[in-house]
Design an enzyme around this catalytic site. Structure first.
Site, PDB file in Angstrom:
ATOM      1  N   GLU A 304       0.839  -1.211   0.000  1.00 30.19           N
ATOM      2  CA  GLU A 304       0.000   0.000   0.000  1.00 30.19           C
ATOM      3  C   GLU A 304       0.872   1.259   0.000  1.00 30.19           C
ATOM      4  O   GLU A 304       0.526   2.260  -0.621  1.00 30.19           O
ATOM      5  CB  GLU A 304      -0.982  -0.004   1.175  1.00 30.19           C
ATOM      6  CG  GLU A 304      -1.881  -1.253   1.280  1.00 30.19           C
ATOM      7  CD  GLU A 304      -2.516  -1.712  -0.032  1.00 30.19           C
ATOM      8  OE1 GLU A 304      -2.696  -0.882  -0.930  1.00 30.19           O
ATOM      9  OE2 GLU A 304      -2.803  -2.927  -0.152  1.00 30.19           O
ATOM     10  N   TYR A 391      -1.515  -7.937 -11.232  1.00 35.20           N
ATOM     11  CA  TYR A 391      -0.444  -7.881 -10.235  1.00 35.20           C
ATOM     12  C   TYR A 391       0.787  -8.656 -10.713  1.00 35.20           C
ATOM     13  O   TYR A 391       1.887  -8.128 -10.769  1.00 35.20           O
ATOM     14  CB  TYR A 391      -0.899  -8.531  -8.917  1.00 35.20           C
ATOM     15  CG  TYR A 391      -1.968  -7.782  -8.165  1.00 35.20           C
ATOM     16  CD1 TYR A 391      -1.659  -7.041  -7.032  1.00 35.20           C
ATOM     17  CD2 TYR A 391      -3.302  -7.826  -8.560  1.00 35.20           C
ATOM     18  CE1 TYR A 391      -2.629  -6.368  -6.320  1.00 35.20           C
ATOM     19  CE2 TYR A 391      -4.283  -7.147  -7.858  1.00 35.20           C
ATOM     20  CZ  TYR A 391      -3.941  -6.424  -6.739  1.00 35.20           C
ATOM     21  OH  TYR A 391      -4.906  -5.746  -6.044  1.00 35.20           O
TER      22      TYR A 391
HETATM   23  N1  BES Z   1      -5.856  -1.387  -4.553  1.00 34.81           N
HETATM   24  C1  BES Z   1      -5.798  -2.717  -4.056  1.00 34.81           C
HETATM   25  C2  BES Z   1      -7.123  -3.214  -3.545  1.00 34.81           C
HETATM   26  C3  BES Z   1      -8.247  -3.152  -4.560  1.00 34.81           C
HETATM   27  C4  BES Z   1      -8.059  -3.499  -5.874  1.00 34.81           C
HETATM   28  C5  BES Z   1      -9.484  -2.754  -4.157  1.00 34.81           C
HETATM   29  C6  BES Z   1      -9.109  -3.419  -6.781  1.00 34.81           C
HETATM   30  C7  BES Z   1     -10.525  -2.669  -5.059  1.00 34.81           C
HETATM   31  C8  BES Z   1     -10.349  -3.005  -6.376  1.00 34.81           C
HETATM   32  C9  BES Z   1      -4.742  -2.884  -2.979  1.00 34.81           C
HETATM   33  O1  BES Z   1      -3.621  -2.101  -3.183  1.00 34.81           O
HETATM   34  C10 BES Z   1      -4.275  -4.307  -3.012  1.00 34.81           C
HETATM   35  O2  BES Z   1      -3.752  -4.695  -4.027  1.00 34.81           O
HETATM   36  N2  BES Z   1      -4.439  -5.053  -1.918  1.00 34.81           N
HETATM   37  C11 BES Z   1      -3.954  -6.399  -1.817  1.00 34.81           C
HETATM   38  C12 BES Z   1      -2.679  -6.380  -1.007  1.00 34.81           C
HETATM   39  C13 BES Z   1      -1.671  -7.426  -1.379  1.00 34.81           C
HETATM   40  C14 BES Z   1      -1.353  -7.462  -2.848  1.00 34.81           C
HETATM   41  C15 BES Z   1      -0.408  -7.252  -0.575  1.00 34.81           C
HETATM   42  C16 BES Z   1      -5.018  -7.234  -1.109  1.00 34.81           C
HETATM   43  O3  BES Z   1      -6.018  -6.672  -0.678  1.00 34.81           O
HETATM   44  O4  BES Z   1      -4.872  -8.433  -1.028  1.00 34.81           O
HETATM   45 ZN    ZN Z   2      -2.500  -2.772  -4.874  1.00 39.71          ZN
END
Ligand code: BES
Ligand code: ZN
Length: 611
Positions: A304, A391
């Site tokens: 984050e 990702y």
């Molecule tokens: N921005 C995302 C969460 C998100 C993505 C919310 C798409 C809504 C729509 C956040 O940065 C994220 O990727 N969170 C991951 C963390 C992990 C990759 C370390 C999660 O929630 O698992």
């Molecule tokens: Zn993210």
């Protein structure tokens, strides 16, 4: 005259608002917010302007100077985009919309007192990414539009409000301030306070975020506090888990340039928070499941934090280019992890990601569009196609470029990329052009078209090179032959090692092997949800029914979609699962009200696909 984003009504011929000032009166008994929002345009505009809304009741649109009503229409509802609010302006550079949210507004989770830790006061929070900001206020809900905010939150005095913005003051409500939202007597009613915030840096609407509840905090660094429900144990544990945050911010600044957001606070939400973390600027939102007592939650914080550069400074123009946000951030996260936790841990994370990526290829085998980096999401709900692809394939692409040009040159490139595009929203072509200009001849070394527009995993993607990684993967393949790891082989393993091991086991094994593994290593009881859920997923796929009560307990205590998705999918996917399907349906009907609306929708779509 064309839409600029498949998920928004925003039209290329309309001006983009530069400033939104919401005033929000929180009415907890009805789970609604009585609101107004003043939208300012860069200059006077005549003709229609379209805004995104969902589940909002629009009461009026007025010229704030003359208080005269402005004509508006509300379209029928599109199941993905919601309703278009079209307002006709005559040389107006601002307008005021009065409206209220509804209990089903998809960004908002309202927790009744019994659903909170302290059980005495209610709690509400937002999750606006990807397209839920429109359920809190009317806006051009596309990341192509960047806005500054000034917000007034009118809340009961026992509660505190926090926002992904600078806090200005907590004060008594003032007469005349309600501006048509509600009666002045209500706005200034007994026991109400107003909390004011500003966000002076332009941000995409999906980064609008607040929480209201009985909130406390601890200091954890020179620019970091951790906030959560005011429970000493939770706050103390969070402060310990995240003690290394300042070190990570410094690593980020060394690698990617100055931290531009002044504060980096952390808000730990109730267990129903649907994500691991959300990069809301100045205040990241986190699931409490990242607090594991061994500082490993730092990985999510690193992710984050990394968004502060890649995502919040440079933002994808639309969700079709979501990989620019998440792929870059995954790369940046792993650089921070490597600097603070070492190369081995970074390699384990790359390996877990690699496995996740190969699994997504299986998930999307009939819908290969979503194995691309640059996607076409016309008619598609971004929550339905959320996956590891942007990702991990994004990470692989950036890593491939790093390997080609070498780390020192890549680091310079990254800093220049961020400095060039900060506070802008860009698309894949802009990135590719920037890459070609700054790394001449790169297109002859890497097939940039295959990487960004092709399906599947390109041949020059790769697994991490690391002894620990290789040892764990090979131990996992021996499990198929009936060999369990020995105590001395796992003596140094933490959560990530177990997670990698479990992810690399066959999808299903003999039920007796599942019980034997658990009898020895107690994985079903792990405090680390990554381990616990990976194990429970194996147990379900292997039809080891002894663990179904633990599955039920897990589905009822957390609402993080990373855990709900695989468990509900394992229960319902595939033939001959009648008993599991009935079980999944029952558990969901009992747990549904505790989930965030976004998670409710996602579980519903899993169940409707397989039931
Ligand atoms: N921005 C995302 C969460 C998100 C993505 C919310 C798409 C809504 C729509 C956040 O940065 C994220 O990727 N969170 C991951 C963390 C992990 C990759 C370390 C999660 O929630 O698992
Ligand atoms: Zn993210």
């Amino acid at each position: 005259m064309a839409p600029i984003d498949p998920h928004s009504t925003t039209d290329s011929s309309h001006p983009l608002a530069t400033h939104i000032s919401p005033s929000l009166y929180f009415d907890f008994p009805s789970s609604t917010i009585l609101s107004s929002a003043l939208l300012r345009l860069p200059g006077p505009h005549s003709g229609p302007i379209s805004l995104d809304t969902r589940s909002l009741v629009i009461t009026s649109v007025t010229d704030p100077v003359s208080a005269t009503p402005l004509p508006f229409t509300l379209s029928p509802s599109d199941h993905i985009k919601g309703q278009t609010l079209t307002i006709t302006l005559t040389h107006h550079s601002q307008f005021l919309v009065t409206f209220s949210t509804s209990p089903s507004s998809s960004a908002l989770q309202w927790l009744s007192p019994p659903q909170t830790f302290n059980k005495t006061l209610p709690f509400v929070y937002t999750q606006c990414q990807s397209i839920h900001a429109r359920s809190v206020f009317p806006c051009q809900d596309t990341p192509a539009a960047r806005v500054c905010f000034s917000a007034k939150l009118n809340v009961p005095h026992q509660l505190h409000a926090v926002m992904a913005a600078r806090h200005l003051e907590r004060r008594a409500p003032m007469a005349g301030e309600a501006g048509g939202i509600c009666d002045d007597l209500v706005w200034c009613g007994e026991g109400r306070v107003v909390e004011e915030f500003v966000m002076e840096q332009p941000v995409p609407p999906y980064l609008f975020a607040f929480a209201v509840g009985e909130i406390g905090w601890r200091e954890v660094g020179p620019r970091t506090r951790v906030y959560s429900e005011a429970v000493s144990e939770v706050l103390d544990a969070a402060a310990r888990e995240f003690a290394g945050t300042e070190d990570m911010i410094r690593v980020g600044e060394r690698l990617f340039g100055p931290y531009d957001w002044e504060r980096f606070d952390l808000l730990v939400l109730p267990p129903s928070f649907p994500y691991g973390g959300m990069e809301n600027p100045r205040m990241v939102f986190l699931t409490p499941t990242v607090i594991k007592g061994d500082a490993s939650g730092a990985q999510v914080v690193a992710h984050e934090l990394a968004h502060s550069w890649t995502g919040n400074l440079i933002t994808n123009k639309t969700n079709d280019h979501f990989w620019l946000n998440e792929g870059f951030t995954t790369y940046a996260e792993r650089r921070i992890v490597e600097a603070v936790q070492g190369e081995d841990i970074a390699a384990l994370n790359i390996g877990i990601g690699w496995k996740g990526l190969t699994e997504e290829m299986e998930r999307f085998k009939d819908n290969m569009e979503f194995t691309k980096l640059k996607t076409n999401q016309e008619g598609v709900d971004p929550d339905d196609v959320y996956s590891r692809v942007p990702y991990e394939k994004g990470f692989q692409f950036i890593w491939r470029i790093e390997r080609e040009i070498g780390r020192p040159a890549f680091d310079d490139f990254l800093k220049k990329y961020i400095a060039t595009y900060k506070f802008q929203s860009i698309d894949t072509d802009m990135f590719i052009n920037f890459l070609k200009v700054n790394v001449p001849g790169i297109e002859n070394k890497i097939d940039l078209i295959l990487w960004t527009e092709g399906t599947g995993i390109p041949p020059d993607a790769m697994e991490p090179v690391s002894n620990i990684y290789a040892a764990i993967v090979s131990l996992a393949s021996e499990f198929k032959l009936g060999r369990m790891p020995r105590e001395d082989e796992v003596a140094d393993w933490h959560g990530q090692e177990w997670e990698l091991y479990l992810e690399n086991l066959p999808k299903s094994v003999e039920a007796s092997q599942v019980s034997a593994l658990d009898a020895r290593y107690r994985l079903a009881e792990s405090k680390d949800y990554e381990v616990k859920v990976a194990f429970l997923q194996l147990a379900i796929s292997s039809r080891c029914k002894d663990y179904y009560s633990e599955v039920e307990k897990t589905l009822k205590e957390v609402g993080r979609m990373k855990y709900l998705r695989p468990l509900y999918t394992a229960l319902t996917q595939g033939p001959g699962k009648e008993e599991e399907k009935i079980f999944a349906k029952r558990v969901f009907s009992e747990a549904r009200d505790t989930y965030h609306p976004i998670a409710q929708g996602v579980v519903e779509s899993i169940l409707s696909k397989y039931l």
